[in-house]
Write a protein that holds these residues in place. Sequence first.
Motif, PDB file in Angstrom:
ATOM      1  N   ASP A  87       6.723  -5.875   0.395  1.00  0.00           N
ATOM      2  CA  ASP A  87       7.913  -5.297   1.038  1.00  0.00           C
ATOM      3  C   ASP A  87       8.570  -4.268   0.119  1.00  0.00           C
ATOM      4  O   ASP A  87       9.006  -3.213   0.569  1.00  0.00           O
ATOM      5  CB  ASP A  87       8.917  -6.400   1.405  1.00  0.00           C
ATOM      6  CG  ASP A  87       8.397  -7.286   2.522  1.00  0.00           C
ATOM      7  OD1 ASP A  87       7.428  -6.869   3.204  1.00  0.00           O
ATOM      8  OD2 ASP A  87       8.934  -8.394   2.714  1.00  0.00           O
TER       9      ASP A  87
ATOM     10  N   GLN B 276       4.276 -11.312  -0.543  1.00  0.00           N
ATOM     11  CA  GLN B 276       4.922 -10.627   0.576  1.00  0.00           C
ATOM     12  C   GLN B 276       6.130  -9.828   0.089  1.00  0.00           C
ATOM     13  O   GLN B 276       6.319  -8.675   0.485  1.00  0.00           O
ATOM     14  CB  GLN B 276       5.327 -11.645   1.652  1.00  0.00           C
ATOM     15  CG  GLN B 276       5.821 -11.014   2.942  1.00  0.00           C
ATOM     16  CD  GLN B 276       4.819 -10.020   3.538  1.00  0.00           C
ATOM     17  OE1 GLN B 276       3.602 -10.278   3.541  1.00  0.00           O
ATOM     18  NE2 GLN B 276       5.285  -8.883   4.021  1.00  0.00           N
TER      19      GLN B 276
ATOM     20  N   SER C  23       1.576  -5.928   8.154  1.00  0.00           N
ATOM     21  CA  SER C  23       1.791  -4.864   7.157  1.00  0.00           C
ATOM     22  C   SER C  23       0.787  -3.722   7.349  1.00  0.00           C
ATOM     23  O   SER C  23       1.154  -2.547   7.280  1.00  0.00           O
ATOM     24  CB  SER C  23       1.612  -5.408   5.738  1.00  0.00           C
ATOM     25  OG  SER C  23       2.544  -6.415   5.485  1.00  0.00           O
TER      26      SER C  23
END
Lengths: 204, 204
Positions: free
Chosen positions: A64, A60, A121
């Motif tokens: 990001d 993750q 996302s």
Amino acid sequence: MKERILAEAERLFWKYGVRSVTMEDIAHQLGISKKTIYQHFNDKEQILYQVIQDKTGRDQSEMDCMVTETSNPVEEILGVLNMIRKNTDQVSPNLLIDIKRYYPQAFALFRQYKEGQIMRSILENIQKGISQGIYRSDINPTILARLRVEQIELAFNHDLFPSDQYSMHDVQAELMHHFVRGMLTEKGFTIYNQYVNQYNHEVK
Amino acid sequence: MKERILAEAERLFWKYGVRSVTMEDIAHQLGISKKTIYQHFNDKEQILYQVIQDKTGRDQSEMDCMVTETSNPVEEILGVLNMIRKNTDQVSPNLLIDIKRYYPQAFALFRQYKEGQIMRSILENIQKGISQGIYRSDINPTILARLRVEQIELAFNHDLFPSDQYSMHDVQAELMHHFVRGMLTEKGFTIYNQYVNQYNHEVK
């Protein structure tokens, strides 16, 4: 010690799947006793759970970063493909099958990550692409985000893509490129072609 | 009489699913006794099996006609979408769930149709599209044909697309259009846009 055990367990699980790796194997690889492992973990399932929690957390963060570092949704999604390639190059096709069949808690954690962060996302990527005129405005973001999430698991499905006939990376790449192209506007295609040409050039 | 029973059973299964329709219901709708049904069929599973066999046979003929009547792969695939719409407009979301869970033989028949004829039709469509320069030559036909076959079932999946939030037709249409667009060349897009504009015009 806990971190070393987790790192070694992750390496072995990814390489051989979960079922065929024993506590003995992990201890042996680290040159420690099984007793030492049991001082930190109750059983293999607990190690696996922690491994998946750490791994999805790292994925993750990497995702990001990609969002911040890339300049548009197409570059971002092709960056994710590179990330998947790094992750699946060494992965045993048994890994997800084992987790799905024999480790329900670990699988629930993976599912939660997929339904939560991955879904979000992808949805953000699609919405950004539409607002920048790179993806068509007549697509339905939630239906296509759902399709993309399912595709990730599809590529792991041994019955559909037997590993003696397909490389997992080829399947992931084919599905991902097809997924992006199905959303592009003319402006989007110009951007997409630039990245694809640049990438092919770098590989050669 | 056998044909009338099959036709009525099909109508009821499609409308309500299989589990909630009884032999009594079928008999009642036809104004005949249950005994008459049992003269032709041993049980509901046998009726269902025959219904699916007939239905997939008719679908296949309709698909074969489409291939002969249409002038290019894009028109063909959009024709299939129309066919799916006709078929799923009245279909209960319970139908496939019931068959999958409770009627293994009937499900095996459906699976066989999917893996055999549907898979082959899609693969032929893709290969024809590539040879006509309508689809990109750098796509992998077997991976994408497999993706498309899985998408058909995906749209029936209640957990992914709850029927109170999505119409099955919208999901099928979204996935199908996205699937075609992901394969198109520039020449292909010109043809695709013609059909889409023409269709939107006819609907208005």
